[in-house]
Structure formats: structure tokens, C-alpha cells
Design a protein around this motif. Structure first.
Motif, PDB file in Angstrom:
ATOM      1  N   ILE A 191       9.474   9.403  16.646  1.00 43.39           N
ATOM      2  CA  ILE A 191       8.803   8.120  16.429  1.00 43.39           C
ATOM      3  C   ILE A 191       8.813   7.785  14.942  1.00 43.39           C
ATOM      4  O   ILE A 191       8.352   8.566  14.113  1.00 43.39           O
ATOM      5  N   GLN A 192       9.354   6.617  14.608  1.00 42.02           N
ATOM      6  CA  GLN A 192       9.293   6.115  13.241  1.00 42.02           C
ATOM      7  C   GLN A 192       7.980   5.366  13.062  1.00 42.02           C
ATOM      8  O   GLN A 192       7.674   4.459  13.826  1.00 42.02           O
ATOM      9  N   CYS A 193       7.215   5.738  12.060  1.00 42.27           N
ATOM     10  CA  CYS A 193       5.940   5.072  11.800  1.00 42.27           C
ATOM     11  C   CYS A 193       5.884   4.649  10.334  1.00 42.27           C
ATOM     12  O   CYS A 193       5.811   5.487   9.434  1.00 42.27           O
ATOM     13  N   GLU A 194       5.949   3.339  10.103  1.00 39.54           N
ATOM     14  CA  GLU A 194       5.981   2.800   8.738  1.00 39.54           C
ATOM     15  C   GLU A 194       4.711   2.005   8.454  1.00 39.54           C
ATOM     16  O   GLU A 194       4.160   1.346   9.345  1.00 39.54           O
ATOM     17  N   ILE A 195       4.267   2.071   7.205  1.00 41.25           N
ATOM     18  CA  ILE A 195       3.049   1.362   6.789  1.00 41.25           C
ATOM     19  C   ILE A 195       3.381   0.440   5.618  1.00 41.25           C
ATOM     20  O   ILE A 195       4.016   0.858   4.648  1.00 41.25           O
ATOM     21  N   GLU A 196       2.954  -0.812   5.722  1.00 37.41           N
ATOM     22  CA  GLU A 196       3.024  -1.760   4.611  1.00 37.41           C
ATOM     23  C   GLU A 196       1.617  -2.276   4.339  1.00 37.41           C
ATOM     24  O   GLU A 196       0.830  -2.463   5.275  1.00 37.41           O
ATOM     25  N   ILE A 239       6.737   2.452  15.462  1.00 37.27           N
ATOM     26  CA  ILE A 239       5.397   1.923  15.236  1.00 37.27           C
ATOM     27  C   ILE A 239       5.372   1.415  13.795  1.00 37.27           C
ATOM     28  O   ILE A 239       5.765   2.134  12.883  1.00 37.27           O
ATOM     29  N   SER A 240       4.954   0.181  13.602  1.00 40.61           N
ATOM     30  CA  SER A 240       4.842  -0.362  12.245  1.00 40.61           C
ATOM     31  C   SER A 240       3.423  -0.862  12.026  1.00 40.61           C
ATOM     32  O   SER A 240       2.817  -1.460  12.921  1.00 40.61           O
ATOM     33  N   ILE A 241       2.911  -0.604  10.840  1.00 44.85           N
ATOM     34  CA  ILE A 241       1.513  -0.922  10.517  1.00 44.85           C
ATOM     35  C   ILE A 241       1.490  -1.838   9.297  1.00 44.85           C
ATOM     36  O   ILE A 241       2.155  -1.568   8.297  1.00 44.85           O
ATOM     37  N   LEU A 242       0.730  -2.905   9.387  1.00 41.97           N
ATOM     38  CA  LEU A 242       0.601  -3.857   8.285  1.00 41.97           C
ATOM     39  C   LEU A 242      -0.874  -4.069   7.991  1.00 41.97           C
ATOM     40  O   LEU A 242      -1.650  -4.422   8.875  1.00 41.97           O
ATOM     41  N   LEU A 243      -1.260  -3.847   6.730  1.00 41.66           N
ATOM     42  CA  LEU A 243      -2.629  -4.108   6.291  1.00 41.66           C
ATOM     43  C   LEU A 243      -2.586  -5.252   5.282  1.00 41.66           C
ATOM     44  O   LEU A 243      -1.805  -5.201   4.313  1.00 41.66           O
ATOM     45  N   ILE A 285      -5.610  -5.631  10.099  1.00 42.25           N
ATOM     46  CA  ILE A 285      -4.722  -4.482  10.310  1.00 42.25           C
ATOM     47  C   ILE A 285      -3.962  -4.718  11.605  1.00 42.25           C
ATOM     48  O   ILE A 285      -4.571  -4.932  12.657  1.00 42.25           O
ATOM     49  N   GLN A 286      -2.647  -4.686  11.515  1.00 39.79           N
ATOM     50  CA  GLN A 286      -1.809  -4.919  12.693  1.00 39.79           C
ATOM     51  C   GLN A 286      -0.959  -3.674  12.963  1.00 39.79           C
ATOM     52  O   GLN A 286      -0.246  -3.197  12.088  1.00 39.79           O
ATOM     53  N   ILE A 287      -1.075  -3.154  14.187  1.00 42.29           N
ATOM     54  CA  ILE A 287      -0.307  -1.972  14.591  1.00 42.29           C
ATOM     55  C   ILE A 287       0.661  -2.400  15.686  1.00 42.29           C
ATOM     56  O   ILE A 287       0.253  -2.694  16.814  1.00 42.29           O
ATOM     57  N   ASN A 288       1.942  -2.477  15.350  1.00 44.23           N
ATOM     58  CA  ASN A 288       2.971  -2.936  16.284  1.00 44.23           C
ATOM     59  C   ASN A 288       3.704  -1.744  16.895  1.00 44.23           C
ATOM     60  O   ASN A 288       3.964  -0.750  16.217  1.00 44.23           O
ATOM     61  N   ASP A 289       4.059  -1.867  18.182  1.00 44.86           N
ATOM     62  CA  ASP A 289       4.865  -0.821  18.819  1.00 44.86           C
ATOM     63  C   ASP A 289       5.892  -1.473  19.735  1.00 44.86           C
ATOM     64  O   ASP A 289       5.721  -2.612  20.173  1.00 44.86           O
TER      65      ASP A 289
END
Length: 363
Positions: free
Chosen positions: A246-251, A291-295, A308-312
């Protein structure tokens, strides 16, 4: 349009396994009158194929079936694969057959002929009992997992000092070896010493993460860095993500410090990341799990919020809807304690959790 988590409102589905066609049709008709969806098959293998490819809440299984396997053998396979509640239908059975049937842990027996009321009560109670048992099992598993990590954290905290001292010595010795190896021209020794240094630093980081994550914090509101909390949560799940591809990136925007109970916010992030993880494992191809996370901070009228948005790119597993719903109810309550909102958007190839937290002022 954002929507809350959808509750399970579709009719409960029952698979009827009965080789007498008229009896099967009558049972399905009765179930329909009580609001159930149902279908019937006449052989054990057909029942196994059905539960492999469709979702059911219960199986009504005739013990004496035509074909290569009887109802008990079919029930054993169904229970092993799907753990569905099973009620046996029987006109008669000898002691040895009854003993075989008991080994599959059925949720009841209906003796033919039975009336519609007995059928309804047996089906409703079996489905209810099964769901309660699954919720209890899920709760016990979560409790066990929590206790496991708490124990690991406590152990890590108690031995971190003892580990860090020799690790520091190892790092210093490795540095000396690298320097000496360079002076005498032993390149391979120097490379091995660098690997020792890298692995020692990795051990130190693992211990630090465990101690940091397992520490109990005050329930008092404090100013916290949400980006840092999210980084710590992702780090806590890193080994799972790595193993599962699982790729999990945070911006993140530059966010103001958020006045909150940080341990509860950490729990919110963990629950939602675990939910997204379960979704991508259920639906996404193993080579494309993301999974990508944007704050980000946003300002609307006189309100200032952190979003906070958690996309999958996954999809909810219907078989885990109830346990998942329980966790999300807890998550929503934690967010409401901070006067925030939780929404879910779903689309064809994934979805998004959206947390909106108002920027609170210290009182």
C-alpha cells in the motif's frame, strides 16, 4: 454530494438448500412475507457455489440432500469458508447423523413440517445471534490487538534506555571502523560497517516510534501539530503498508497548531487509516493500492477550519460492515467531541473520508 456511512438497510438474505422443489418454493414465499430476500438450490455443491459468489445472512440447510454430499458436509464447507449461521431442516435423523450435525455448531433445527411463525422466529434469532457473536469477536480481536501494542509499547519504554546505550556504542564503533578501513584501504570492511550503522539507526527509530505512539497523554486540551500526528500514525502502520503493497502519501499546507486532545485525534486518524487500508485490500489490485492524505486550512465566512481528506482506491467489504460501523461510530463521536464533522464520499474506483475540524480557541 458528501454522505454519512450508509447503514445496512437492504433485506436480510437467506439461502434455502432443499431438494424438494415445492417445499423450497413455499419456504422462500414465507420468507418473502416476512421481508427477507431468498433463493433456493437443491444440492450441496450448488449451495457452496452460491455462498462463494453472493452475500447471505443465513443458510437453511436440509440435512438429507440428493447428490454427492449431504447437508451436513455442505454446511461444514460453508462454515469453514464464510462462517455463516446455519439452521438445519430435517424430518427425522438418527443419533449418528445428529452428532455429525452438532459438530458444525448450527444455530438451530426446524423439524418438518413447521409453521411460518416457527420459521420466522428461528431465522430472525439466528441472524441476530450471529451478528452479536461477530461483533463480540471483532471487539475481542481489537482489544487483543490494542493490548498487544500497549504491551509492546510498555516493554519498549522500559528497555529503551538499556537498548539506546549499546546502540550508541555500536554506532560509534561502526564510525571508527569506517574511518580505519578507509585508512588501510579495506573498502568492503567499511561498507559492512556502514550497514551496521544504518541497521542500528533503524532499530533506534523503531523503539522511538513505539514509545512515542504508545505513550498515554493527558486528556487536557493542548496545542498540537496535526501533520505530525498524522506522520506518527502512518509510521505506526508502516510495516503493514509495506507488507501489503500500500502506497500512503501525505501532503499538508502550513497548518496552525490545533487545540485538541491529541491522543483522541491520533485514534481518529488510526481508525480511518485502518478503514481505508481494509478497503484497498478488499477491492484494489495488489499492484495499485493507494491511500493519499491531504491536510489543509480553509476559511469560510467567519469560520476557520482544518480539513483532512483521506482518499483510497478501494471499496467497502460488505461482510465487515457491522464491525466497521462500530469503529466508525466511535470515530465520529471523538470528532464530535472536538465540534468537528466526518463525511464519506464514495465513487466507482474508491472514496474519501473528510474530517472538518474548527479551529478552537483556548478558554
Amino acid at each position: 454530494m458528501p454522505t454519512d456511512v450508509v447503514s445496512q438497510t437492504s433485506p436480510k438474505r437467506v439461502l434455502v438448500v432443499e431438494d424438494e422443489r415445492i417445499i423450497a418454493i413455499n419456504i422462500c414465499s414465507t420468507l418473502k412475507q416476512f421481508g427477507y430476500a431468498s433463493e433456493y438450490v437443491s444440492e450441496g455443491q450448488a449451495a457452496i457455489d452460491c455462498v462463494d459468489n453472493q452475500l447471505f445472512d443465513l443458510v437453511l440447510m436440509d440435512i438429507m440432500l440428493n447428490g454427492e454430499m449431504d447437508g451436513i458436509e455442505a454446511a461444514k464447507i460453508i462454515k469453514r469458508r464464510k462462517d455463516l449461521p446455519i439452521i438445519y431442516l430435517t424430518a427425522y435423523s438418527d443419533d449418528s447423523t445428529l452428532d455429525r450435525a452438532k459438530s458444525t455448531e448450527p444455530f438451530g433445527y426446524l423439524i418438518k413440517p413447521f409453521n411460518s411463525r416457527d420459521l420466522y422466529i428461528s431465522v430472525e434469532m439466528a441472524i441476530y445471534k450471529s451478528r452479536i457473536q461477530k461483533q463480540l469477536k471483532d471487539f475481542q480481536n481489537k482489544l487483543s490487538e490494542t493490548q498487544k501494542w500497549e504491551t509492546i509499547g510498555l516493554v519498549a519504554a522500559s528497555i529503551s534506555h538499556d537498548i539506546n546505550n549499546p546502540l550508541t556504542s555500536i554506532l560509534n564503533l561502526a564510525e571508527l571502523i569506517v574511518r580505519d578501513a578507509s585508512q588501510i584501504g579495506q573498502k568492503s570492511i567499511g561498507e559492512n560497517a556502514k550497514k551496521i550503522s544504518e541497521e542500528s539507526e533503524r532499530i533506534a527509530k523503531i523503539i522511538k516510534n513505539l514509545v512515542s505512539y504508545s505513550q498515554t497523554t493527558s486528556t487536557l486540551l493542548t496545542y498540537s501539530d496535526l501533520y505530525q500526528i498524522m506522520l506518527e500514525t502512518r509510521s505506526f502502520l508502516h510495516q503493514y503498508f509495506l507488507k501489503e503493497g500500500i502506497q500512503c502519501e501525505i501532503e499538508s499546507d502550513k497548518l496552525p497548531l490545533y487545540f485538541c486532545q491529541s491522543q483522541k485525534i491520533k485514534q481518529v486518524f488510526l481508525n480511518l487509516l485502518q478503514d481505508s487500508r481494509a478497503r484497498v485490500l478488499h477491492h484494489s489490485d495488489s499492484s495499485d493500492r493507494k491511500i493519499s492524505i491531504l491536510l489543509q486550512s480553509e476559511e469560510q465566512a467567519d469560520e476557520k477550519n482544518i480539513k483532512i481528506q483521506i482518499n483510497d482506491n478501494g471499496k467497502e467489504d460488505p461482510s465487515k460492515l457491522l464491525p466497521s460501523q462500530n469503529t466508525l461510530d466511535i470515530t465520529r463521536n471523538l470528532i464530535q467531541e472536538h465540534e468537528g464533522k466526518l463525511e464519506r464520499n464514495d465513487w466507482i474506483n474508491g472514496g474519501s473520508w473528510i474530517i472538518t475540524l474548527p479551529i478552537l480557541k483556548e478558554t
